[in-house]
Design an enzyme around this catalytic site. Structure first.
Site, mmCIF file in Angstrom:
data_model
loop_
_atom_site.group_PDB
_atom_site.id
_atom_site.type_symbol
_atom_site.label_atom_id
_atom_site.label_comp_id
_atom_site.label_asym_id
_atom_site.label_seq_id
_atom_site.Cartn_x
_atom_site.Cartn_y
_atom_site.Cartn_z
ATOM 1 N N HIS A 1 -6.516 -5.335 -8.224
ATOM 2 C CA HIS A 1 -6.316 -5.415 -6.778
ATOM 3 C C HIS A 1 -4.978 -4.813 -6.378
ATOM 4 O O HIS A 1 -3.933 -5.302 -6.780
ATOM 5 C CB HIS A 1 -6.370 -6.895 -6.385
ATOM 6 C CG HIS A 1 -6.209 -7.182 -4.938
ATOM 7 N ND1 HIS A 1 -5.257 -8.045 -4.451
ATOM 8 C CD2 HIS A 1 -6.901 -6.734 -3.865
ATOM 9 C CE1 HIS A 1 -5.373 -8.136 -3.145
ATOM 10 N NE2 HIS A 1 -6.361 -7.356 -2.758
ATOM 11 N N ARG A 2 -5.020 -3.734 -5.602
ATOM 12 C CA ARG A 2 -3.816 -2.968 -5.231
ATOM 13 C C ARG A 2 -3.112 -2.474 -6.509
ATOM 14 O O ARG A 2 -1.889 -2.435 -6.581
ATOM 15 C CB ARG A 2 -2.860 -3.814 -4.385
ATOM 16 C CG ARG A 2 -3.531 -4.522 -3.215
ATOM 17 C CD ARG A 2 -2.570 -5.380 -2.408
ATOM 18 N NE ARG A 2 -3.282 -6.301 -1.524
ATOM 19 C CZ ARG A 2 -2.736 -7.266 -0.812
ATOM 20 N NH1 ARG A 2 -1.423 -7.436 -0.849
ATOM 21 N NH2 ARG A 2 -3.456 -8.048 -0.065
ATOM 22 N N GLU B 1 -8.272 -1.021 -7.101
ATOM 23 C CA GLU B 1 -8.509 -1.119 -5.654
ATOM 24 C C GLU B 1 -7.251 -0.664 -4.942
ATOM 25 O O GLU B 1 -6.133 -0.816 -5.470
ATOM 26 C CB GLU B 1 -8.826 -2.580 -5.302
ATOM 27 C CG GLU B 1 -9.301 -2.806 -3.880
ATOM 28 C CD GLU B 1 -8.273 -3.351 -2.916
ATOM 29 O OE1 GLU B 1 -8.636 -3.674 -1.777
ATOM 30 O OE2 GLU B 1 -7.068 -3.446 -3.269
ATOM 31 N N ASP C 1 -5.514 0.344 -0.631
ATOM 32 C CA ASP C 1 -5.636 0.214 0.828
ATOM 33 C C ASP C 1 -5.094 1.490 1.451
ATOM 34 O O ASP C 1 -3.953 1.880 1.173
ATOM 35 C CB ASP C 1 -4.791 -0.964 1.327
ATOM 36 C CG ASP C 1 -5.186 -2.271 0.658
ATOM 37 O OD1 ASP C 1 -6.249 -2.802 0.990
ATOM 38 O OD2 ASP C 1 -4.422 -2.746 -0.208
ATOM 39 N N HIS D 1 -0.849 -1.783 2.057
ATOM 40 C CA HIS D 1 -1.718 -2.848 2.550
ATOM 41 C C HIS D 1 -1.460 -3.244 3.999
ATOM 42 O O HIS D 1 -2.368 -3.280 4.829
ATOM 43 C CB HIS D 1 -1.600 -4.088 1.656
ATOM 44 C CG HIS D 1 -2.455 -5.217 2.143
ATOM 45 N ND1 HIS D 1 -2.018 -6.175 3.033
ATOM 46 C CD2 HIS D 1 -3.758 -5.508 1.898
ATOM 47 C CE1 HIS D 1 -2.995 -7.019 3.303
ATOM 48 N NE2 HIS D 1 -4.070 -6.643 2.631
ATOM 49 N N GLU E 1 -10.195 0.990 -0.125
ATOM 50 C CA GLU E 1 -10.391 0.229 1.119
ATOM 51 C C GLU E 1 -9.821 0.995 2.308
ATOM 52 O O GLU E 1 -8.644 1.375 2.329
ATOM 53 C CB GLU E 1 -9.729 -1.149 1.032
ATOM 54 C CG GLU E 1 -10.001 -1.914 2.335
ATOM 55 C CD GLU E 1 -9.392 -3.300 2.415
ATOM 56 O OE1 GLU E 1 -9.035 -3.879 1.375
ATOM 57 O OE2 GLU E 1 -9.282 -3.797 3.556
ATOM 58 N N LYS F 1 -8.286 0.608 5.543
ATOM 59 C CA LYS F 1 -7.560 -0.506 6.151
ATOM 60 C C LYS F 1 -7.322 -0.231 7.632
ATOM 61 O O LYS F 1 -6.875 0.862 7.999
ATOM 62 C CB LYS F 1 -6.222 -0.646 5.411
ATOM 63 C CG LYS F 1 -5.603 -2.010 5.498
ATOM 64 C CD LYS F 1 -6.525 -3.048 4.979
ATOM 65 C CE LYS F 1 -5.932 -4.235 4.333
ATOM 66 N NZ LYS F 1 -6.985 -5.173 3.922
ATOM 67 N N ASP G 1 -5.422 -9.622 -9.003
ATOM 68 C CA ASP G 1 -4.055 -9.150 -9.258
ATOM 69 C C ASP G 1 -3.729 -9.206 -10.751
ATOM 70 O O ASP G 1 -2.771 -8.579 -11.206
ATOM 71 C CB ASP G 1 -3.036 -10.042 -8.526
ATOM 72 C CG ASP G 1 -3.239 -10.093 -7.021
ATOM 73 O OD1 ASP G 1 -3.915 -9.198 -6.476
ATOM 74 O OD2 ASP G 1 -2.707 -11.033 -6.390
HETATM 75 O O1 G3P Z 1 -10.650 -5.684 -2.159
HETATM 76 C C1 G3P Z 1 -10.629 -6.893 -1.495
HETATM 77 C C2 G3P Z 1 -9.331 -7.242 -0.892
HETATM 78 O O2 G3P Z 1 -8.398 -6.235 -1.117
HETATM 79 C C3 G3P Z 1 -9.432 -7.517 0.532
HETATM 80 O O3 G3P Z 1 -8.288 -8.126 1.011
HETATM 81 O O4 G3P Z 1 -6.261 -8.145 2.348
HETATM 82 O O5 G3P Z 1 -6.114 -7.784 -0.080
HETATM 83 O O6 G3P Z 1 -6.995 -6.008 1.379
HETATM 84 P P1 G3P Z 1 -6.856 -7.470 1.167
HETATM 85 CA CA CA Z 2 -7.536 -4.328 -0.119
#
Ligand code: G3P
Ligand code: CA
Length: 290
Positions: free
Chosen positions: A40-41, A67, A69, A82, A150, A152, A279
């Site tokens: 994640h990120r 992943e 943003d 993000h 993603e 955003k 994470d």
């Molecule tokens: O990939 C799911 C997650 O990233 C969504 O929430 O706020 O971390 O972008 P957020």
């Molecule tokens: Ca995200």
């Protein structure tokens, strides 16, 4: 010629292609294992989120999926960040003190390139930059990784879906191998997901959220994944999603977020999810592969 010199010459001749080494057997096995483990990120527990260092860290941990943003600067550059403000994850307040509230959309790409996106996380990462989408794609490609991209805040950036697809195409991410196996585009905005699907039907997509079960067939028309927060998930919901076919004729999938401990990872794996966004990809992988 010395072997190392031959390799260096070949690398110089072939460019980055020569840097793409074959996957190790362990990495190849992980690549096809379910649930997918998605950093994640980037591996954001261990390196500053959405930086190239976080991509590198995921690769170092042997994690295939990353992943990120994507947002847009004032002068139209796509960048990976993000929040809609630069404040939390860069030193923008010090560099541009008079520019509150420091929104991404109010800064040029050149201004953002001056910011330190690593020191807030730790001194070891001082000088890390906010990557452009191109830079991020290059790094993911270099590591043979896969991308859950993603979109955003698309309401802030009209037309960004088309622009993202253009960059993906320019960088070689819309060829058959990438769209089949290495790319998913997701958003909290159903309109944005649908736009991506309409513009480029071959690209797999995901909707972030937990729509009512009765609404799922409508989502299945334009998306391949329903990606809920793990707190909103149940085995019954996962089964209801799986019972439908997504936009590419395969069972609709579930990737859930953001799962950072072993117990929660085992819980959602028990529900039968297809992917876990985390994470701490090492912790989740150890929990679910055991
Ligand atoms: O990939 C799911 C997650 O990233 C969504 O929430 O706020 O971390 O972008 P957020
Ligand atoms: Ca995200």
């Amino acid at each position: 010629m010395h072997a190392r010199a031959v390799t260096a010459s070949a690398a110089a001749l072939l460019g980055t292609a020569a840097l793409l080494l074959p996957l190790s057997p362990a990495r190849a096995a992980e690549s096809s294992a379910r649930p997918l483990v998605i950093a994640h990120r980037g591996a954001s527990a261990y390196a500053p989120e959405n930086t190239l260092a976080a991509v590198d860290k995921a690769a170092e941990l042997g994690v295939d999926w990353v992943e990120n943003d994507v947002q847009r600067t004032r002068d139209g550059e796509l960048v990976v960040l993000h929040d809609d403000s630069l404040r939390r994850t860069t030193d923008v307040e010090e560099v541009f003190p008079g520019r509150a509230p420091w929104k991404v959309k109010d800064f040029t790409a050149a201004e953002i390139a001056r910011l330190d996106a690593g020191s807030w996380f730790g001194s070891a990462y001082a000088g890390a930059r906010v990557p452009t989408l191109e830079q991020f794609l290059h790094r993911v490609e270099r590591h043979h990784q896969k991308l859950l991209l993603e979109i955003k805040n698309p309401q802030l950036y009209p037309g960004m879906e088309r622009q993202i697809l253009k960059v993906l195409g320019n960088e070689g991410w819309l060829d058959r191998p990438h769209v089949r196996n290495r790319l998913i585009v997701q958003s909290f905005s159903a309109d944005s997901v649908r736009t991506v699907h309409d513009l480029r039907p071959a690209v797999r997509t995901g909707f972030l959220g937990t729509p009512p079960v009765s609404d799922l067939p409508a989502y299945a028309d334009f998306t391949d994944q329903i990606n809920p927060s793990h707190g909103s998930l149940s085995a019954g919901y996962v089964s209801a999603v799986h019972a439908l076919k997504g936009a590419h004729g395969k069972p609709l999938e579930v990737c859930t977020w953001t799962v950072n401990d072993a117990a929660a990872a085992r819980r959602v794996a028990g529900f039968g999810v297809d992917g876990i966004i985390t994470d701490t990809p090492d912790v989740v992988r150890d929990a679910v592969r055991g």
